[in-house]
Design a protein around this motif. Sequence first.
Motif, PDB file in Angstrom:
ATOM      1  N   GLU A 182      -0.005  -3.584 -26.181  1.00 54.19           N
ATOM      2  CA  GLU A 182      -0.541  -4.447 -25.126  1.00 54.19           C
ATOM      3  C   GLU A 182      -0.122  -3.964 -23.743  1.00 54.19           C
ATOM      4  OE1 GLU A 182       1.268  -5.487 -27.705  1.00 54.19           O
ATOM      5  OE2 GLU A 182       0.294  -7.193 -28.719  1.00 54.19           O
ATOM      6  N   ARG A 183       1.121  -3.549 -23.629  1.00 52.06           N
ATOM      7  CA  ARG A 183       1.612  -3.049 -22.342  1.00 52.06           C
ATOM      8  C   ARG A 183       0.874  -1.764 -21.956  1.00 52.06           C
ATOM      9  NH1 ARG A 183       6.480  -3.558 -19.471  1.00 52.06           N
ATOM     10  NH2 ARG A 183       6.206  -2.491 -17.472  1.00 52.06           N
ATOM     11  N   PHE A 184       0.619  -0.910 -22.938  1.00 51.91           N
ATOM     12  CA  PHE A 184      -0.113   0.324 -22.658  1.00 51.91           C
ATOM     13  C   PHE A 184      -1.504   0.025 -22.116  1.00 51.91           C
ATOM     14  CE2 PHE A 184      -3.459   3.192 -24.126  1.00 51.91           C
ATOM     15  CZ  PHE A 184      -3.096   4.361 -23.478  1.00 51.91           C
ATOM     16  N   LEU A 185      -2.227  -0.878 -22.760  1.00 51.14           N
ATOM     17  CA  LEU A 185      -3.585  -1.189 -22.323  1.00 51.14           C
ATOM     18  C   LEU A 185      -3.592  -1.742 -20.901  1.00 51.14           C
ATOM     19  CD1 LEU A 185      -4.982  -2.764 -25.614  1.00 51.14           C
ATOM     20  CD2 LEU A 185      -5.699  -0.601 -24.583  1.00 51.14           C
ATOM     21  N   GLU A 186      -2.705  -2.667 -20.624  1.00 45.84           N
ATOM     22  CA  GLU A 186      -2.663  -3.244 -19.286  1.00 45.84           C
ATOM     23  C   GLU A 186      -2.268  -2.209 -18.240  1.00 45.84           C
ATOM     24  OE1 GLU A 186      -1.086  -7.293 -17.098  1.00 45.84           O
ATOM     25  OE2 GLU A 186      -0.030  -6.570 -18.870  1.00 45.84           O
ATOM     26  N   ASP A 187      -1.226  -1.449 -18.501  1.00 48.21           N
ATOM     27  CA  ASP A 187      -0.756  -0.452 -17.527  1.00 48.21           C
ATOM     28  C   ASP A 187      -1.790   0.645 -17.304  1.00 48.21           C
ATOM     29  OD1 ASP A 187       1.572  -1.858 -17.278  1.00 48.21           O
ATOM     30  OD2 ASP A 187       2.826  -0.445 -18.382  1.00 48.21           O
ATOM     31  N   SER A 188      -2.469   1.078 -18.356  1.00 49.96           N
ATOM     32  CA  SER A 188      -3.448   2.159 -18.207  1.00 49.96           C
ATOM     33  C   SER A 188      -4.676   1.689 -17.430  1.00 49.96           C
ATOM     34  CB  SER A 188      -3.851   2.726 -19.572  1.00 49.96           C
ATOM     35  OG  SER A 188      -4.504   1.756 -20.360  1.00 49.96           O
ATOM     36  N   PHE A 189      -5.080   0.428 -17.617  1.00 55.86           N
ATOM     37  CA  PHE A 189      -6.195  -0.110 -16.838  1.00 55.86           C
ATOM     38  C   PHE A 189      -5.831  -0.153 -15.353  1.00 55.86           C
ATOM     39  CE2 PHE A 189      -9.210  -2.675 -19.759  1.00 55.86           C
ATOM     40  CZ  PHE A 189      -9.186  -1.670 -20.711  1.00 55.86           C
ATOM     41  N   LEU A 190      -4.628  -0.613 -15.058  1.00 63.30           N
ATOM     42  CA  LEU A 190      -4.198  -0.691 -13.664  1.00 63.30           C
ATOM     43  C   LEU A 190      -4.067   0.701 -13.049  1.00 63.30           C
ATOM     44  CD1 LEU A 190      -1.535  -3.551 -13.934  1.00 63.30           C
ATOM     45  CD2 LEU A 190      -3.869  -3.707 -13.036  1.00 63.30           C
ATOM     46  N   ALA A 191      -3.614   1.658 -13.845  1.00 65.85           N
ATOM     47  CA  ALA A 191      -3.520   3.044 -13.357  1.00 65.85           C
ATOM     48  C   ALA A 191      -4.905   3.594 -13.040  1.00 65.85           C
ATOM     49  CB  ALA A 191      -2.818   3.916 -14.396  1.00 65.85           C
ATOM     50  N   ALA A 192      -5.882   3.292 -13.895  1.00 61.76           N
ATOM     51  CA  ALA A 192      -7.254   3.740 -13.646  1.00 61.76           C
ATOM     52  C   ALA A 192      -7.804   3.104 -12.371  1.00 61.76           C
ATOM     53  CB  ALA A 192      -8.136   3.392 -14.841  1.00 61.76           C
ATOM     54  N   HIS A 193      -7.537   1.833 -12.179  1.00 61.81           N
ATOM     55  CA  HIS A 193      -7.956   1.117 -10.965  1.00 61.81           C
ATOM     56  C   HIS A 193      -7.383   1.798  -9.716  1.00 61.81           C
ATOM     57  CE1 HIS A 193      -8.842  -2.332  -8.343  1.00 61.81           C
ATOM     58  NE2 HIS A 193      -7.577  -2.309  -7.957  1.00 61.81           N
ATOM     59  N   GLN A 194      -6.113   2.163  -9.775  1.00 69.17           N
ATOM     60  CA  GLN A 194      -5.463   2.822  -8.639  1.00 69.17           C
ATOM     61  C   GLN A 194      -6.043   4.210  -8.389  1.00 69.17           C
ATOM     62  OE1 GLN A 194      -1.347   2.635  -9.813  1.00 69.17           O
ATOM     63  NE2 GLN A 194      -1.203   0.421  -9.462  1.00 69.17           N
ATOM     64  N   GLU A 195      -6.366   4.926  -9.460  1.00 76.97           N
ATOM     65  CA  GLU A 195      -6.942   6.265  -9.307  1.00 76.97           C
ATOM     66  C   GLU A 195      -8.325   6.202  -8.663  1.00 76.97           C
ATOM     67  OE1 GLU A 195      -5.812   9.567  -9.983  1.00 76.97           O
ATOM     68  OE2 GLU A 195      -3.998   8.350  -9.759  1.00 76.97           O
ATOM     69  N   ILE A 196      -9.101   5.185  -8.988  1.00 77.25           N
ATOM     70  CA  ILE A 196     -10.420   5.021  -8.376  1.00 77.25           C
ATOM     71  C   ILE A 196     -10.268   4.759  -6.875  1.00 77.25           C
ATOM     72  CG2 ILE A 196     -12.485   3.560  -8.291  1.00 77.25           C
ATOM     73  CD1 ILE A 196     -12.064   3.107 -11.331  1.00 77.25           C
ATOM     74  N   HIS A 197      -9.294   3.929  -6.506  1.00 75.19           N
ATOM     75  CA  HIS A 197      -9.050   3.673  -5.086  1.00 75.19           C
ATOM     76  C   HIS A 197      -8.541   4.926  -4.378  1.00 75.19           C
ATOM     77  CE1 HIS A 197      -9.778  -0.597  -4.174  1.00 75.19           C
ATOM     78  NE2 HIS A 197      -9.584  -0.784  -5.465  1.00 75.19           N
ATOM     79  N   ARG A 198      -7.741   5.715  -5.072  1.00 79.00           N
ATOM     80  CA  ARG A 198      -7.243   6.957  -4.475  1.00 79.00           C
ATOM     81  C   ARG A 198      -8.402   7.921  -4.213  1.00 79.00           C
ATOM     82  NH1 ARG A 198      -4.823  11.991  -5.942  1.00 79.00           N
ATOM     83  NH2 ARG A 198      -5.309  11.700  -8.144  1.00 79.00           N
ATOM     84  N   TYR A 199      -9.350   7.942  -5.130  1.00 74.48           N
ATOM     85  CA  TYR A 199     -10.521   8.795  -4.966  1.00 74.48           C
ATOM     86  C   TYR A 199     -11.324   8.382  -3.729  1.00 74.48           C
ATOM     87  CZ  TYR A 199     -15.011  10.990  -5.940  1.00 74.48           C
ATOM     88  OH  TYR A 199     -16.170  11.720  -5.838  1.00 74.48           O
ATOM     89  N   ARG A 200     -11.494   7.071  -3.539  1.00 69.79           N
ATOM     90  CA  ARG A 200     -12.221   6.590  -2.361  1.00 69.79           C
ATOM     91  C   ARG A 200     -11.518   7.000  -1.078  1.00 69.79           C
ATOM     92  NH1 ARG A 200     -11.587   3.817   1.633  1.00 69.79           N
ATOM     93  NH2 ARG A 200      -9.503   3.223   0.938  1.00 69.79           N
ATOM     94  N   ALA A 201     -10.190   6.837  -1.034  1.00 67.12           N
ATOM     95  CA  ALA A 201      -9.430   7.157   0.168  1.00 67.12           C
ATOM     96  C   ALA A 201      -9.490   8.652   0.482  1.00 67.12           C
ATOM     97  CB  ALA A 201      -7.978   6.714  -0.001  1.00 67.12           C
ATOM     98  N   MET A 202      -9.345   9.485  -0.535  1.00 68.87           N
ATOM     99  CA  MET A 202      -9.347  10.933  -0.321  1.00 68.87           C
ATOM    100  C   MET A 202     -10.687  11.438   0.184  1.00 68.87           C
ATOM    101  SD  MET A 202      -7.095  12.487  -3.454  1.00 68.87           S
ATOM    102  CE  MET A 202      -7.306  14.116  -2.719  1.00 68.87           C
ATOM    103  N   ASN A 203     -11.773  10.765  -0.230  1.00 62.13           N
ATOM    104  CA  ASN A 203     -13.102  11.210   0.163  1.00 62.13           C
ATOM    105  C   ASN A 203     -13.710  10.361   1.282  1.00 62.13           C
ATOM    106  OD1 ASN A 203     -14.033  13.450  -1.864  1.00 62.13           O
ATOM    107  ND2 ASN A 203     -12.969  11.928  -3.106  1.00 62.13           N
ATOM    108  N   ASN A 204     -12.893   9.412   1.819  1.00 59.94           N
ATOM    109  CA  ASN A 204     -13.329   8.597   2.947  1.00 59.94           C
ATOM    110  C   ASN A 204     -14.681   7.931   2.674  1.00 59.94           C
ATOM    111  OD1 ASN A 204     -12.955   7.484   5.508  1.00 59.94           O
ATOM    112  ND2 ASN A 204     -14.124   9.114   6.508  1.00 59.94           N
ATOM    113  N   LEU A 205     -14.821   7.343   1.490  1.00 63.14           N
ATOM    114  CA  LEU A 205     -16.069   6.686   1.125  1.00 63.14           C
ATOM    115  C   LEU A 205     -16.153   5.318   1.791  1.00 63.14           C
ATOM    116  CD1 LEU A 205     -16.110   7.467  -2.707  1.00 63.14           C
ATOM    117  CD2 LEU A 205     -17.292   8.701  -0.878  1.00 63.14           C
TER     118      LEU A 205
END
Length: 313
Positions: free
Chosen positions: A71-94
């Motif tokens: 359960e901890r893995f699923l929750e943490d990995s979803f949040l990590a994916a969410h953060q990576e998507i936001h990082r992608y937006r910031a890096m590409n100034n979308l």
Amino acid sequence: MRFSVYQESHIGGRKVNQDRMGYSFTRDAILLLLADGMGGHILGEMAAAIAMQTIGSLFQQQAQPFIARPERFLEDSFLAAHQEIHRYRAMNNLPETPRTTIVACLIQNGYAYWAHCGDSRLYWMRQGQILLRTKDHSRLETLIAQGKVDPAERHTHPDRNKLFNCLGAPNSPIVELSRRAALQPGDLILLCSDGLWSMLPDYMLAQKLHENTIVRAIPELIRSAVSIAGKQSDNATALVMMWEGDDRLEDSSIISTNTLPIGSITTTIQVQIDPDIPVENGEPDMFNDAEIEKAIAEIRNAIHKSSRITSKT
């Protein structure tokens, strides 16, 4: 572990297929993943790909050969994916952050654990009956739960596509976790995007998967969904696993992980996609020929290392 698995996706009437699906397994754990990039926002397919990459990579790092805290893995990995998507937006100034729904199922020690954000669904089926399915994180499902809308309006209500939860939104996602589910031989775990379930009633999904093999049922269901939706049909995607509990069965379509050495992984999830890839002319160059060939080679190599396991994708 012994199981059968099949996955398929159809672009429907859209110009881009924003759905992503895949699975990974070690000797003692299986991860099933499906993401549906949200078309109302830019680069939904990139959000889905980043989510798949992030969660798939974390599974490969931590499943040694199983996940200590599912359960901890699923929750943490979803949040990590969410953060990576936001990082992608910031890096590409979308101008906005790409968004995606996500559903995942982790299976180990005969138990299934799942989590989701949005309206990509998971169904747990047994003997043609649906034991459980995920509840969509949508405005419509909230209204139905409050008794303000009749469940019969699910396919026609104007708020049916309004989601309040996903990866990539301004706020952190609400990761809805299941209880631990004990699997029995013949149980089915179906992950699918709304392009499939929104066109077909639940009983039809269960009936077709009960009456036919997963290899035959899924293509038929996808064709039906796309045909019913017509020219404006959404992407339709499904990934289904049948759990096999009897090691005495001999069937070339059944995957047995008993001979897998500790540390080996077989996967169909492309984890080589780099969120740092810049956007050119509004589109990321994610899937060039070299990357596709590399992914195919890696999968073939993993299959070869796992004692020539046969799987259908």
